[in-house]
Structures are given as C-alpha cells and as structure tokens.
Design a protein around this motif. Structure first.
Motif, PDB file in Angstrom:
ATOM      1  N   GLN A   1      44.727 -20.284  -0.002  1.00 44.46           N
ATOM      2  CA  GLN A   1      43.750 -20.422  -1.078  1.00 44.46           C
ATOM      3  C   GLN A   1      43.245 -21.859  -1.127  1.00 44.46           C
ATOM      4  O   GLN A   1      43.896 -22.728  -1.695  1.00 44.46           O
TER       5      GLN A   1
ATOM      6  N   GLU B   1      48.243 -16.148   4.447  1.00 48.43           N
ATOM      7  CA  GLU B   1      47.367 -15.988   3.283  1.00 48.43           C
ATOM      8  C   GLU B   1      47.289 -17.324   2.561  1.00 48.43           C
ATOM      9  O   GLU B   1      48.320 -17.909   2.227  1.00 48.43           O
TER      10      GLU B   1
ATOM     11  N   LYS C   1      42.250 -16.520  -3.248  1.00 42.48           N
ATOM     12  CA  LYS C   1      43.138 -16.424  -2.093  1.00 42.48           C
ATOM     13  C   LYS C   1      42.508 -15.495  -1.056  1.00 42.48           C
ATOM     14  O   LYS C   1      41.759 -14.573  -1.385  1.00 42.48           O
TER      15      LYS C   1
ATOM     16  N   HIS D   1      50.013 -18.916   0.177  1.00 44.41           N
ATOM     17  CA  HIS D   1      50.670 -17.769  -0.449  1.00 44.41           C
ATOM     18  C   HIS D   1      51.687 -17.118   0.478  1.00 44.41           C
ATOM     19  O   HIS D   1      52.753 -16.703   0.031  1.00 44.41           O
TER      20      HIS D   1
ATOM     21  N   ASN E   1      42.957 -13.989   3.386  1.00 41.95           N
ATOM     22  CA  ASN E   1      43.765 -14.003   4.597  1.00 41.95           C
ATOM     23  C   ASN E   1      43.260 -15.096   5.525  1.00 41.95           C
ATOM     24  O   ASN E   1      42.141 -15.612   5.374  1.00 41.95           O
TER      25      ASN E   1
END
Length: 313
Positions: free
Chosen positions: A285, A283, A291, A246, A293
């Motif tokens: 997932q 970040e 998701k 992300h 950190n």
C-alpha cells in the motif's frame, strides 16, 4: 440456570458470546462492550462485533467509556447476576464488581502465563512461536494473573496471520469455555496458579514496532508482517513516504544486495534484500493509495523503481 453478564468487544469475543447464546444453558442478563468508535478513512461510527451479536439476540447492551464509578456499573450490580464471563473486553473490572459475583472468568488468547496483556496473538506471530492457544482463567485485580481453569493449543502455520489466528482461537476459546464451564461451576475443576517464573507480557503494538528494520532476517520480517496483518500493518519508507506491506514471503537468498535494496524486479515480482535472505512483496500500500497486489503496484506507481533502489532510510 446461572445468570451471566458477558463483557467483550472484538470479533474474538463475539464468537464466544455466540457460543454461550447457542448453548441455552445460561441466562445472559446483559452485555458490556466498548463504546462505538469512528473507524477507517471516512471515520464512520461502527458498533463493536459484540454489540452486533447482542442486539441481534435482543440482549441489553451497556457501553460505558469507563466502567468504574459509572451508572452502568450500578445498573449491572442491580441485575443480580451470578457471574461474569469476559473475552477481550478492553478494560479492567473494578474490584467492587468482581467481589459481588460468585464467579468471574476470562477467555484469554494465549497459553498463560505466557503473553499476559492486550496483544498476545500479535506477539506470538512476531516472535515466531510454533503454537498458540487459549486459557480460561479466574479474574483477579492483576492483569491476566488469575488461576487457570482450562487451556488448549493449536499449531501456528506459515500461512497464519493475526486475522486467521484470531478466528481459529476464537472458536477454540468458545469450545473450551463451553466444555469447562459446567465442571467449573460444579466444583469439579481445580484452578491451577500460574508459574510466576514463566510470566511474559504482550502489550499493545506501538507505532515504532510497526516499522520494518531491513537489517533483520527475512524470516523475522516475514513474522513481523504477518504479525501485524490485517492490523495495524507493518510499514517501511519509500522515497521518504510511508509504504505499507500487508503480505510478503521470505526467501532463502544469500549474499545478494544490502538490507532494504531491491535485488529483483519483474512485471510480477519485487524482491528486497534483508539482513539474511530476502522478502518477496505480495500485497502493498503506497502512501495515499489503497492496498494492492504487487503486480498492480508494479504496473502503476512502482514502474519507476529499479534494481538497486532502496526501501527504508
């Protein structure tokens, strides 16, 4: 007071609609938006942002799956509107509808003739542009090809992503429309044709474009990641499974590791080599997970990773 039909779907368009409502200079006879869709893992049916604004202001809402030839279009033609304002509606407007209007303007999130099409903000970020903008243009049958009424731009910052740039350009587009519309309707603005030699396109992002190629430079991958955040989200593979990224930060590191190889791992950092430079993941997932950190990932399923392991493949 001009009578208007407004057409739009996402939050970008909702901001423009809110501006028209607040101005009280126009009578909005109806709002047309895309049908409600199932979204998210739970496939919950959600109203479009434009529909939410319309209902909150007691405006009539039409949601045809396809406008051309629909009963909804017949109803719209019967309203007696003077013109149409669109912003990211998501469908071509039939000539029959356009021909019945005194005016039809579109608020498009690019500096036309650059980036005609459905994903101009994504492409501006992915391509590393230093500025983005909004164009108010007359609507014609060809996609985003009408004469330009007004245009405004703003700088793209490193901290920008699709979400933040959408919000900024929505406000810019709203204000530009409200500023230009009175003079346009009064005949004080002379629309300018687009230069055909400068035309480029920004089609919707394909699944293939979402995948990261670690042989590219860190800067190019950084732009790709932020150019797909918060949607549709860039991804790579980790142990053969999709791994979404992300947010990340590009680093100017040279001669360390092969593209896709982990070159640094601490309790709080994970750095991956690229074709030129490296990416520090912020970040992520993992497959089947929400998701998170990078620290939470490294304290969980990422504990098994080690320097020398590879993403991609």
């Amino acid at each position: 007071m001009k009578k208007i039909v407004f057409m739009g779907t996402p939050a970008f368009a909702a901001t423009v609609l809110e501006g028209l409502i607040a101005s009280k200079a126009y009578e909005i006879l109806a709002v047309v938006t895309q049908p409600d869709r199932a979204v998210g893992r739970k496939k919950e049916i959600r109203m479009t942002p434009v529909k939410e604004v319309a209902l909150a202001n007691n405006l009539a809402v039409y949601q045809p799956e396809k406008l051309s030839g629909s009963q909804e279009m017949a109803d719209l033609l019967a309203l007696g509107a003077d013109g149409i304002i669109t912003a990211a509606y998501g469908q071509f407007l039939p000539s029959k509808l356009l021909d019945r209007m005194e005016f039809a303007l579109n608020v498009h999130a690019s500096l036309l003739p650059k980036y005609r099409g459905g994903a101009p903000i994504h492409h501006a970020l992915i391509n590393g542009d230093d500025k983005a903008g909004v164009t108010i243009m007359e609507m014609v049958k060809e996609m985003d090809a009408g004469d330009m009424v007004a245009q405004a731009s703003l700088p793209i910052l490193d901290k920008d992503n699709v979400g933040s740039l959408f919000e900024k350009l929505a406000v810019l587009g709203r204000d530009l429309l409200l500023e230009a519309l009175p003079d346009y309707l009064a005949g004080k603005l002379q629309p300018q044709p687009q230069d055909p030699d400068q035309v480029s396109f920004s089609p919707n992002i394909t699944p293939e474009q979402e995948r990261l190629d670690w042989s590219k430079s860190a800067r190019a991958l950084f732009n790709q990641i932020r150019g797909m955040y918060p949607w549709p989200v860039a991804h790579t593979l980790l142990n053969g499974q999709r791994f979404k990224i992300h947010q990340a930060q590009s680093l100017e590191l040279e001669g360390q590791g092969q593209p896709g190889q982990i070159i640094e791992k601490t309790k709080k950092t994970l750095v991956v080599a690229t074709g030129q430079g490296a990416l520090s993941l912020i970040e992520v997932q993992p497959a089947g997970k929400p998701k998170m950190n990078i620290t939470d990932f490294l304290n969980g399923s990422g504990q098994k990773l080690k320097v020398g392991d590879f993403f991609g493949g």
